[in-house]
Design a protein around this motif. Structure first.
Motif, PDB file in Angstrom:
ATOM      1  N   HIS A 119       7.031   7.700  10.349  1.00 15.76           N
ATOM      2  CA  HIS A 119       7.940   6.570  10.562  1.00 15.76           C
ATOM      3  C   HIS A 119       9.056   7.022  11.512  1.00 15.76           C
TER       4      HIS A 119
ATOM      5  N   ILE B  38      11.912   6.756  16.139  1.00 11.75           N
ATOM      6  CA  ILE B  38      11.341   5.797  15.187  1.00 11.75           C
ATOM      7  C   ILE B  38      10.112   5.170  15.841  1.00 11.75           C
TER       8      ILE B  38
ATOM      9  N   ILE C 199       5.828   1.113  13.352  1.00 10.66           N
ATOM     10  CA  ILE C 199       4.821   1.212  12.277  1.00 10.66           C
ATOM     11  C   ILE C 199       4.065  -0.098  12.062  1.00 10.66           C
TER      12      ILE C 199
ATOM     13  N   VAL D 252       1.678   6.484   6.102  1.00  5.38           N
ATOM     14  CA  VAL D 252       2.940   6.697   6.822  1.00  5.38           C
ATOM     15  C   VAL D 252       3.716   7.853   6.191  1.00  5.38           C
TER      16      VAL D 252
ATOM     17  N   GLY E   2       7.056   8.975   5.697  1.00  2.00           N
ATOM     18  CA  GLY E   2       8.406   8.382   5.768  1.00  2.00           C
ATOM     19  C   GLY E   2       9.498   9.356   5.373  1.00  2.00           C
TER      20      GLY E   2
ATOM     21  N   ALA F 249      12.750   8.484   6.984  1.00  4.10           N
ATOM     22  CA  ALA F 249      13.157   7.085   7.209  1.00  4.10           C
ATOM     23  C   ALA F 249      13.742   6.414   5.969  1.00  4.10           C
TER      24      ALA F 249
ATOM     25  N   LEU G  47       6.085  -3.406   6.420  1.00  4.60           N
ATOM     26  CA  LEU G  47       5.362  -2.467   7.308  1.00  4.60           C
ATOM     27  C   LEU G  47       3.855  -2.704   7.224  1.00  4.60           C
TER      28      LEU G  47
ATOM     29  N   CYS H 219       1.700  -1.023   5.628  1.00  4.93           N
ATOM     30  CA  CYS H 219       0.879   0.196   5.642  1.00  4.93           C
ATOM     31  C   CYS H 219       0.086   0.266   4.328  1.00  4.93           C
TER      32      CYS H 219
ATOM     33  N   TYR I  37       2.539   5.061   1.752  1.00  7.48           N
ATOM     34  CA  TYR I  37       3.836   5.494   2.306  1.00  7.48           C
ATOM     35  C   TYR I  37       4.388   6.599   1.404  1.00  7.48           C
TER      36      TYR I  37
ATOM     37  N   CYS J 245       7.445   9.699   0.912  1.00  4.85           N
ATOM     38  CA  CYS J 245       8.718  10.226   1.420  1.00  4.85           C
ATOM     39  C   CYS J 245       9.386  11.121   0.379  1.00  4.85           C
TER      40      CYS J 245
END
Ligand SMILES: Cc1ncc(COP(=O)(O)O)c(C=O)c1O
Length: 419
Positions: free
Chosen positions: A203, A211, A214, A230, A232, A235, A246, A248, A251, A253
């Motif tokens: 991301h 950035i 996405i 993704v 992330g 982000a 998004l 996706c 995700y 993170c």
């Protein structure tokens, strides 16, 4: 006494933080009438926010990309929770541990913009993304797409799948200064073949702060029947978005980055219909195949970190996601605008404010990134990190909400003198 009534008699602590962040509320109330971009330039407000943190005076910390330190009140409450769990012992673990974790996951899902049955709390981005890369139903000859600029640990995990399942890896290279979203989308589109199953994309590219578009990448990939994972890491709780928008499929993170939880907290979102196909890393039988908790058997772990996520969300929301994003972008634009035109400076981050936020990468012509980082630290007492690879040669510069304009002026002076 039933389990439920028994639980109702237990002290459930750590969820929500009604007595925390009173000062922050007070400061925010005083600027509530201003727009986020106006607040971004209000140094007095951000100096107050800075006082929420304990900062080492020995250096200017422009390396908040590794992880973001927690505000003092979050930290103190976390320590209180460590003590409390240690006081209650297995009584806590056998009674409210999982209810508390689920309650925190629900708060997190609300922040991420998904439902709680599509999200699990993990230890970090690595665990989140590796759960997908390692658990994906690969067949020999399947293709996966990623970028040279992706994080090394995830590239290694794909390499492992190549060795184990005989999949084929295709790497694109993301330009530091794209002309348009379409240029990036096209780059990934060109790498897709009829055998492509999964595309991983950052991301926010960790070495440059760029950035990536996405939603557009997901739309393109889905049209070709390819799923999107993704990364992330940088982000979440940095720029505002919802995982649903998004579109996706996965995700992952870290929450100890921009959400500023104590170390060891992450999140994994999986689109509901994709949950059944992911193989578990740690066995957990007896759950339905579309139950995401099937993928969340952590064993005994620091449960107080899970609890602290609730406080971190509270702090982030009270500060204001829009105010935080505007300030971070303002800080980055402040210093990059002052040095971008200097002949000896190379900026490795796009100029368009939509394509970056707090993070940017800068090089000095004729100077190795490691030497630049060392000079910044030894001569100017500025802490950064050198990046030297994947088409990016410079230091990654990452301010945070407690960074002041005065500190950035020291950095700008240093870059100017290095010419
Ligand atoms: C893009 C990216 N992905 C993944 C990670 C790994 O994060 P963690 O070590 O918290 O798992 C990082 C860490 O900096 C990162 O920058």
């Amino acid at each position: 006494m039933t389990k439920r009534t028994f639980l109702q008699h237990l002290p459930v602590f750590g969820l929500g933080a009604p007595v925390l962040f009173k000062n922050l509320d007070h400061w925010v109330n005083k600027v509530a009438h201003l727009s986020p971009t106006e607040v971004a330039e209000n140094e007095d407000f951000w100096l107050q926010v800075r006082s929420d943190y304990r900062l080492k005076p020995d250096y200017i910390n422009l390396e908040n990309g590794y992880y973001c330190i927690a505000p003092q009140e979050t930290l103190e409450n976390f320590i209180h929770q460590v003590r409390e769990v240690n006081y209650q012992g297995s009584y806590y673990m056998r009674t409210v541990q999982f209810d508390n974790k689920q309650a925190v996951a629900e708060k997190l899902a609300e922040l991420a913009g998904c439902t709680a049955d599509e999200l699990i709390i993990t230890r970090n981005t690595t665990e989140s993304l590796d759960t997908i890369i390692g658990g994906f139903p690969w067949k020999a000859g399947d293709e996966a797409i990623m970028a040279e600029q992706d994080y090394g640990a995830m590239l290694d995990m794909f390499e492992l799948q190549k060795q184990r399942h005989g999949i084929i890896l295709k790497k694109v290279s993301v330009p530091n200064h794209p002309k348009s979203d379409e240029e990036i989308v096209e780059l990934y589109a060109k790498a897709i073949t009829s055998k492509t199953r999964l595309l991983m994309v950052c991301h926010m590219v960790n070495i440059t702060g760029q950035i990536l578009p996405i939603r557009k990448i997901c739309d393109m990939a889905h049209k070709k029947g390819v799923e999107v994972l993704v990364d992330g890491a940088h982000a979440f709780a940095h720029i505002q978005f919802s995982v649903k928008d998004l579109d996706c499929d996965y995700y992952g993170c870290s929450l100890h980055k921009w959400l500023s939880t104590p170390l060891g907290a992450g999140m994994l979102y999986i689109k509901k219909e994709k949950i059944p196909q992911i193989w578990q890393t740690f066995g957990e039988m007896g759950r339905k195949e579309d139950d995401i908790l099937r993928l969340n058997h952590t064993g005994t772990h620091p449960v107080h970190t899970d609890l602290a996520i609730a406080n971190a969300i509270e702090y982030y929301q009270r500060l204001g996601a829009d105010r935080k994003e505007a300030r971070l972008r303002y800080l980055q634009n402040y210093w990059t605008n002052k040095v971008r035109q200097l002949p000896h400076i190379i900026l490795n981050t796009p100029e368009d404010p939509k394509r970056s936020c707090a993070i940017a990468n800068v090089g000095v012509k004729g100077m190795k990134p490691a030497v630049l980082a060392e000079t910044l630290l030894k001569k100017y007492r500025i802490w950064t990190v050198a990046i030297d690879g994947a088409g990016v040669h410079g230091c990654r510069i990452t301010p945070n909400v407690y960074t002041t304009i005065k500190e950035l002026d020291v950095f700008v002076k240093a870059l100017t003198e290095l010419g």
